[in-house]
Motif scaffolding. Structure first.
Motif, PDB file in Angstrom:
ATOM      1  N   MET A 167       0.848  -1.183   0.000  1.00  0.00           N
ATOM      2  CA  MET A 167       0.000   0.000   0.000  1.00  0.00           C
ATOM      3  C   MET A 167       0.894   1.248   0.000  1.00  0.00           C
ATOM      4  O   MET A 167       1.834   1.352   0.774  1.00  0.00           O
ATOM      5  CB  MET A 167      -0.919   0.014   1.224  1.00  0.00           C
ATOM      6  CG  MET A 167      -0.171  -0.124   2.543  1.00  0.00           C
ATOM      7  SD  MET A 167      -1.242  -0.498   3.956  1.00  0.00           S
ATOM      8  CE  MET A 167      -2.391   0.862   3.883  1.00  0.00           C
ATOM      9  N   PRO A 168       0.641   2.211  -0.904  1.00  0.00           N
ATOM     10  CA  PRO A 168       1.416   3.458  -0.895  1.00  0.00           C
ATOM     11  C   PRO A 168       1.197   4.232   0.394  1.00  0.00           C
ATOM     12  O   PRO A 168       0.086   4.267   0.946  1.00  0.00           O
ATOM     13  CB  PRO A 168       0.869   4.225  -2.092  1.00  0.00           C
ATOM     14  CG  PRO A 168       0.271   3.181  -2.979  1.00  0.00           C
ATOM     15  CD  PRO A 168      -0.296   2.160  -2.041  1.00  0.00           C
ATOM     16  N   VAL A 169       2.263   4.865   0.882  1.00  0.00           N
ATOM     17  CA  VAL A 169       2.179   5.688   2.097  1.00  0.00           C
ATOM     18  C   VAL A 169       2.986   6.962   1.874  1.00  0.00           C
ATOM     19  O   VAL A 169       3.997   6.963   1.170  1.00  0.00           O
ATOM     20  CB  VAL A 169       2.707   4.940   3.339  1.00  0.00           C
ATOM     21  CG1 VAL A 169       1.780   3.797   3.721  1.00  0.00           C
ATOM     22  CG2 VAL A 169       4.126   4.410   3.121  1.00  0.00           C
ATOM     23  N   MET A 170       2.520   8.042   2.476  1.00  0.00           N
ATOM     24  CA  MET A 170       3.212   9.331   2.350  1.00  0.00           C
ATOM     25  C   MET A 170       2.928  10.165   3.592  1.00  0.00           C
ATOM     26  O   MET A 170       2.102   9.800   4.439  1.00  0.00           O
ATOM     27  CB  MET A 170       2.752  10.071   1.096  1.00  0.00           C
ATOM     28  CG  MET A 170       1.288  10.473   1.124  1.00  0.00           C
ATOM     29  SD  MET A 170       0.786  11.427  -0.355  1.00  0.00           S
ATOM     30  CE  MET A 170       0.764  10.167  -1.595  1.00  0.00           C
ATOM     31  N   SER A 171       3.586  11.295   3.685  1.00  0.00           N
ATOM     32  CA  SER A 171       3.367  12.184   4.819  1.00  0.00           C
ATOM     33  C   SER A 171       2.044  12.918   4.655  1.00  0.00           C
ATOM     34  O   SER A 171       1.585  13.150   3.523  1.00  0.00           O
ATOM     35  CB  SER A 171       4.505  13.195   4.936  1.00  0.00           C
ATOM     36  OG  SER A 171       4.453  14.109   3.855  1.00  0.00           O
ATOM     37  N   PRO A 172       1.387  13.306   5.755  1.00  0.00           N
ATOM     38  CA  PRO A 172       0.143  14.082   5.643  1.00  0.00           C
ATOM     39  C   PRO A 172       0.330  15.397   4.875  1.00  0.00           C
ATOM     40  O   PRO A 172      -0.557  15.811   4.131  1.00  0.00           O
ATOM     41  CB  PRO A 172      -0.240  14.344   7.109  1.00  0.00           C
ATOM     42  CG  PRO A 172       0.420  13.253   7.875  1.00  0.00           C
ATOM     43  CD  PRO A 172       1.705  12.974   7.151  1.00  0.00           C
ATOM     44  N   ALA A 173       1.504  16.022   5.049  1.00  0.00           N
ATOM     45  CA  ALA A 173       1.751  17.288   4.356  1.00  0.00           C
ATOM     46  C   ALA A 173       1.819  17.094   2.854  1.00  0.00           C
ATOM     47  O   ALA A 173       1.296  17.903   2.077  1.00  0.00           O
ATOM     48  CB  ALA A 173       3.053  17.913   4.866  1.00  0.00           C
ATOM     49  N   LEU A 175       0.360  14.653   1.204  1.00  0.00           N
ATOM     50  CA  LEU A 175      -0.989  14.316   0.758  1.00  0.00           C
ATOM     51  C   LEU A 175      -1.836  15.571   0.569  1.00  0.00           C
ATOM     52  O   LEU A 175      -2.640  15.654  -0.368  1.00  0.00           O
ATOM     53  CB  LEU A 175      -1.661  13.384   1.767  1.00  0.00           C
ATOM     54  CG  LEU A 175      -3.126  13.035   1.494  1.00  0.00           C
ATOM     55  CD1 LEU A 175      -3.268  12.277   0.175  1.00  0.00           C
ATOM     56  CD2 LEU A 175      -3.710  12.212   2.643  1.00  0.00           C
ATOM     57  N   ALA A 176      -1.645  16.542   1.442  1.00  0.00           N
ATOM     58  CA  ALA A 176      -2.439  17.768   1.365  1.00  0.00           C
ATOM     59  C   ALA A 176      -2.193  18.519   0.060  1.00  0.00           C
ATOM     60  O   ALA A 176      -3.051  19.292  -0.398  1.00  0.00           O
ATOM     61  CB  ALA A 176      -2.118  18.671   2.560  1.00  0.00           C
ATOM     62  N   LEU A 253       2.504   8.858   8.868  1.00  0.00           N
ATOM     63  CA  LEU A 253       2.249   8.456   7.486  1.00  0.00           C
ATOM     64  C   LEU A 253       0.758   8.244   7.303  1.00  0.00           C
ATOM     65  O   LEU A 253       0.035   7.918   8.247  1.00  0.00           O
ATOM     66  CB  LEU A 253       2.999   7.158   7.142  1.00  0.00           C
ATOM     67  CG  LEU A 253       4.519   7.238   6.956  1.00  0.00           C
ATOM     68  CD1 LEU A 253       5.080   5.841   6.708  1.00  0.00           C
ATOM     69  CD2 LEU A 253       4.902   8.180   5.816  1.00  0.00           C
ATOM     70  N   VAL A 254       0.315   8.428   6.079  1.00  0.00           N
ATOM     71  CA  VAL A 254      -1.077   8.161   5.731  1.00  0.00           C
ATOM     72  C   VAL A 254      -1.094   7.293   4.475  1.00  0.00           C
ATOM     73  O   VAL A 254      -0.154   7.300   3.680  1.00  0.00           O
ATOM     74  CB  VAL A 254      -1.868   9.462   5.484  1.00  0.00           C
ATOM     75  CG1 VAL A 254      -2.020  10.240   6.775  1.00  0.00           C
ATOM     76  CG2 VAL A 254      -1.200  10.305   4.408  1.00  0.00           C
ATOM     77  N   ALA A 255      -2.179   6.540   4.325  1.00  0.00           N
ATOM     78  CA  ALA A 255      -2.371   5.710   3.135  1.00  0.00           C
ATOM     79  C   ALA A 255      -3.418   6.391   2.260  1.00  0.00           C
ATOM     80  O   ALA A 255      -4.613   6.334   2.556  1.00  0.00           O
ATOM     81  CB  ALA A 255      -2.823   4.309   3.539  1.00  0.00           C
ATOM     82  N   PRO A 256      -3.002   7.046   1.183  1.00  0.00           N
ATOM     83  CA  PRO A 256      -3.937   7.869   0.415  1.00  0.00           C
ATOM     84  C   PRO A 256      -4.879   7.086  -0.481  1.00  0.00           C
ATOM     85  O   PRO A 256      -5.944   7.591  -0.852  1.00  0.00           O
ATOM     86  CB  PRO A 256      -3.012   8.753  -0.421  1.00  0.00           C
ATOM     87  CG  PRO A 256      -1.778   7.918  -0.602  1.00  0.00           C
ATOM     88  CD  PRO A 256      -1.628   7.149   0.675  1.00  0.00           C
TER      89      PRO A 256
END
Length: 293
Positions: A167-173, A175-176, A253-256
């Motif tokens: 699953m792709p993951v990225m920082s909340p910033a 993603l925003a 991290l968030v999963a978008p």
């Protein structure tokens, strides 16, 4: 050669306690028996040796010359027996457990949860290392190894721990500043792990994303490094669900994207099939399976 006189242990223990504490009653309390039982044990020792060890009166006892001569040797012997018994006994003894695990699994999952294992099993000390590329998972100095898949050609017992779910993951910033649809990956820098070089190609193909070169982006020695780069906002990493759960729960991290791709195989705890499991390994195995259930 002098003949060694071996007196029964219980009378010796009773004599040592009575001499040290100055009375049969106190000795009985320490050894959890009655004053009469202590007196009988001491009398048995006196009959065995053929000498009086105590001068008895209505209210007290006192060592005779023979008793005073015997007591220091018996006291030292009891101390040595206690030390030797503690060394041989496994009760309260620290046990070493040697575990090998891939660095990312160790950093992202196992190390974070070792305090929980230690709380449950304080007498087990874990020695954690990464498996060398040219060595078997069943090396003699290792109790067990956490592997992706089960090494072939070896007589191993294996317990399934967790699947590989990408699953792709990225920082909340990050993603925003970008969207939540897989095609939006075209605008993002992909973060690759050299240990899992095909993961992005597999995920993008399974997700139906054709607009992105799966092999462009930054490369890192391990997935753990790629996750750290994602936390810092460098790009988007492809996480293994079981390894990034803690990051997702903490919010770093968030999963978008909703799509999660399950690959064949998974993580296993492997050990030599013919080698008996130590108590420490049994405890670790039960704990590991319970935490990953």
């Amino acid at each position: 050669m002098n003949k060694r006189i071996l007196a029964p242990l219980n009378p010796l223990r009773a004599f040592e306690a009575a001499a040290r504490l100055g009375g049969f009653t106190a000795a009985g309390e320490e050894l959890s028996v009655t004053q009469v039982a202590i007196s009988r044990q001491v009398r048995t020792l006196e009959d065995y040796l053929g000498v009086e060890l105590f001068v008895r009166s209505a209210r007290s006892i006192k060592l005779t010359k023979a008793g005073a001569r015997l007591y220091p040797a018996i006291s030292r012997a009891m101390d040595e027996i206690a030390v030797a018994t503690a060394q041989v006994s496994k009760r309260g003894r620290t046990e070493m457990l040697a575990i090998q695990a891939y660095s990312t699994f160790a950093q992202c999952w196992l190390i974070r949860r070792l305090p929980d294992f230690h709380d449950a099993h304080p007498n087990v000390e874990v020695r954690l290392s990464s498996p060398p590329l040219d060595r078997s998972a069943a090396a003699e100095d290792v109790d067990a190894s956490i592997h992706f898949g089960v090494p072939s050609g070896l007589n191993l017992a294996a317990d399934f721990l967790a699947p590989i779910e990408l699953m792709p993951v990225m920082s909340p910033a990050l993603l925003a500043r970008h969207g939540r649809n897989p095609p939006d990956l075209a605008r993002l820098t992909l973060l690759h792990s050299l240990a899992r070089p095909r993961d992005w190609s597999v995920w993008l193909d399974a997700a139906g994303v054709r607009s992105r070169d799966a092999y462009k982006g930054h490369r890192f020695e391990s997935s753990a490094m790629a996750y750290e780069a994602a936390i810092q906002g460098v790009g988007v990493a492809l996480g293994v669900r079981v390894l990034v759960e803690s990051y997702l729960e903490s919010g770093v991290l968030v999963a978008p994207f909703s799509y999660v791709h399950k690959m064949d195989g998974g993580y296993y705890l492997v050990r030599e099939a013919d080698r008996p499991m130590s108590r420490a390994l049994r405890q670790f195995r039960q704990w590991l399976l319970a935490r990953l259930a």
